[in-house]
Write an enzyme that holds these catalytic residues in place. Structure first.
Site, PDB file in Angstrom:
ATOM      1  N   ASN A  18      53.428  82.923  40.294  1.00 35.97           N
ATOM      2  CA  ASN A  18      53.477  83.955  41.256  1.00 35.97           C
ATOM      3  C   ASN A  18      54.744  84.414  41.613  1.00 35.97           C
ATOM      4  O   ASN A  18      55.217  85.516  41.754  1.00 35.97           O
ATOM      5  CB  ASN A  18      52.460  83.814  42.490  1.00 35.97           C
ATOM      6  N   MET A  92      50.950  75.178  49.487  1.00 31.30           N
ATOM      7  CA  MET A  92      49.809  74.411  49.782  1.00 31.30           C
ATOM      8  C   MET A  92      49.705  73.470  50.964  1.00 31.30           C
ATOM      9  O   MET A  92      48.852  72.358  50.864  1.00 31.30           O
ATOM     10  CB  MET A  92      49.489  73.435  48.366  1.00 31.30           C
ATOM     11  N   ASN A 109      49.717  85.797  52.058  1.00 30.10           N
ATOM     12  CA  ASN A 109      49.299  84.718  51.358  1.00 30.10           C
ATOM     13  C   ASN A 109      48.322  85.089  50.071  1.00 30.10           C
ATOM     14  O   ASN A 109      47.513  86.163  50.141  1.00 30.10           O
ATOM     15  CB  ASN A 109      48.449  83.782  52.309  1.00 30.10           C
ATOM     16  N   HIS A 111      45.604  83.821  47.439  1.00 27.17           N
ATOM     17  CA  HIS A 111      44.435  82.824  47.447  1.00 27.17           C
ATOM     18  C   HIS A 111      43.575  83.149  46.406  1.00 27.17           C
ATOM     19  O   HIS A 111      43.333  84.200  46.221  1.00 27.17           O
ATOM     20  CB  HIS A 111      43.673  82.893  48.694  1.00 27.17           C
ATOM     21  N   SER A 138      42.693  86.935  46.167  1.00 28.03           N
ATOM     22  CA  SER A 138      42.794  87.916  47.561  1.00 28.03           C
ATOM     23  C   SER A 138      44.061  87.737  48.079  1.00 28.03           C
ATOM     24  O   SER A 138      44.778  86.729  47.920  1.00 28.03           O
ATOM     25  CB  SER A 138      41.806  87.414  48.780  1.00 28.03           C
ATOM     26  N   ASP A 147      43.363  80.423  55.432  1.00 24.35           N
ATOM     27  CA  ASP A 147      42.705  81.610  54.456  1.00 24.35           C
ATOM     28  C   ASP A 147      41.794  82.593  55.076  1.00 24.35           C
ATOM     29  O   ASP A 147      40.871  83.110  54.526  1.00 24.35           O
ATOM     30  CB  ASP A 147      42.050  80.994  53.308  1.00 24.35           C
TER      31      ASP A 147
HETATM   32  C1  GAR Z   1      47.791  80.259  42.487  1.00 20.23           C
HETATM   33  O1  GAR Z   1      46.729  80.268  41.796  1.00 20.23           O
HETATM   34  C2  GAR Z   1      47.515  80.791  44.037  1.00 20.23           C
HETATM   35  O2  GAR Z   1      46.655  81.672  44.427  1.00 20.23           O
HETATM   36  C3  GAR Z   1      47.063  79.004  44.589  1.00 20.23           C
HETATM   37  O3  GAR Z   1      47.958  78.505  44.259  1.00 20.23           O
HETATM   38  C4  GAR Z   1      48.324  78.806  42.674  1.00 20.23           C
HETATM   39  C5  GAR Z   1      49.623  78.810  42.440  1.00 20.23           C
HETATM   40  O4  GAR Z   1      50.150  78.905  41.214  1.00 20.23           O
HETATM   41  N1  GAR Z   1      47.262  79.217  45.928  1.00 20.23           N
HETATM   42  C6  GAR Z   1      46.638  78.685  46.801  1.00 20.23           C
HETATM   43  O5  GAR Z   1      45.692  77.922  46.299  1.00 20.23           O
HETATM   44  C7  GAR Z   1      46.692  78.679  48.270  1.00 20.23           C
HETATM   45  N2  GAR Z   1      45.583  78.400  49.119  1.00 20.23           N
HETATM   46  P1  GAR Z   1      51.687  79.375  41.001  1.00 20.23           P
HETATM   47  O6  GAR Z   1      52.323  78.254  41.448  1.00 20.23           O
HETATM   48  O7  GAR Z   1      51.776  79.418  39.630  1.00 20.23           O
HETATM   49  O8  GAR Z   1      52.054  80.719  41.639  1.00 20.23           O
END
Ligand code: GAR
Length: 220
Positions: A18, A92, A109, A111, A138, A147
């Site tokens: 992201n 996280m 954030n 999620h 979201s 969240d």
């Molecule tokens: C993503 O899927 C994000 O939505 C999730 O972690 C992943 C990170 O991927 N976030 C959460 O679960 C937060 N509660 P990335 O490091 O490749 O962006």
């Protein structure tokens, strides 16, 4: 607004895809912003490698006496970079109330669920086990509850019979990237705000989250 590109601080814990989506959007002039720091609770996070060393900041929570110290040190490091927006992009670790209040109204954030469904971990497993036909991601303002802050926008995908959590996560991820970029475009354009615990676009309270369409635009 000053007319200068908005300054983004990005919080990460792992892979950083992201974050990469934001970097690509900035490089491709689809997002008028600059990343002023990438902050992690995981010094070995791959995400940190995606930016130049001067932009990286990390701290292992084991080096701190507890959550209050970790949060204070990270918050001070973030504040030093004077960000307009703080973006949790795969971050996280739970943030304490003082941290959240310090950046209230400008911390977002992403999620991987259709909140308010499935806050916390293992969202893809929960969606499949519940027999849901749709899943998604979201983007919301961060408040003191996990969240649970004001929803801004969601991307929805179907759950296909036989989907595994990994397959679902992989299909959702590119939609997450577009969703986060689209919301950040609103944010840096000065169109997004939080008032009284609700998200506002152009001064109008959102009654329901915006929805990402197939071409990456946000629709009411
Ligand atoms: C993503 O899927 C994000 O939505 C999730 O972690 C992943 C990170 O991927 N976030 C959460 O679960 C937060 N509660 P990335 O490091 O490749 O962006």
């Amino acid at each position: 607004m000053s007319g200068k590109p908005d300054r983004l601080a990005v919080l990460v814990s792992g892979r950083g895809s992201n974050l990469q989506a934001l970097l690509d959007a900035i490089a491709g002039q689809r997002l008028d912003a600059g990343i002023v720091g990438v902050f992690s609770n995981q010094p070995a996070a791959d995400a940190l490698e995606r930016v130049a060393p001067p932009l990286r900041w990390s701290l292992d929570a084991k080096q701190c006496s507890g959550r209050a110290e970790f949060d204070q040190r990270m918050a001070d490091a973030i504040a030093e970079r004077r960000p307009d927006w703080i973006v949790c992009a795969g971050y996280m670790r739970i943030l304490g109330d003082d941290f959240v209040r310090r950046f209230a109204g400008r911390m977002l954030n992403i999620h991987p669920s259709l909140l308010p469904k499935y806050p916390g971990l293992h969202t893809h497993v929960h969606a499949i086990e519940a027999g849901d036909t749709e899943h998604g991601a979201s983007v919301h303002f961060v408040n003191e509850h996990l969240d649970a802050g004001a929803l801004i926008a969601q991307a929805v995908i179907p759950i296909i019979p036989g989907d595994t959590p990994d397959a679902l996560a992989a299909r959702l991820l590119p939609r997450e990237h577009r969703l986060l970029t689209a919301v950040m475009r609103l944010a840096v354009a000065g169109r997004l705000a939080e008032r009284n615990g609700k998200a506002e676009i152009d001064g109008h309270c959102l009654l329901q989250p915006l929805r990402l369409d197939c071409d990456g635009s946000l629709m009411p």
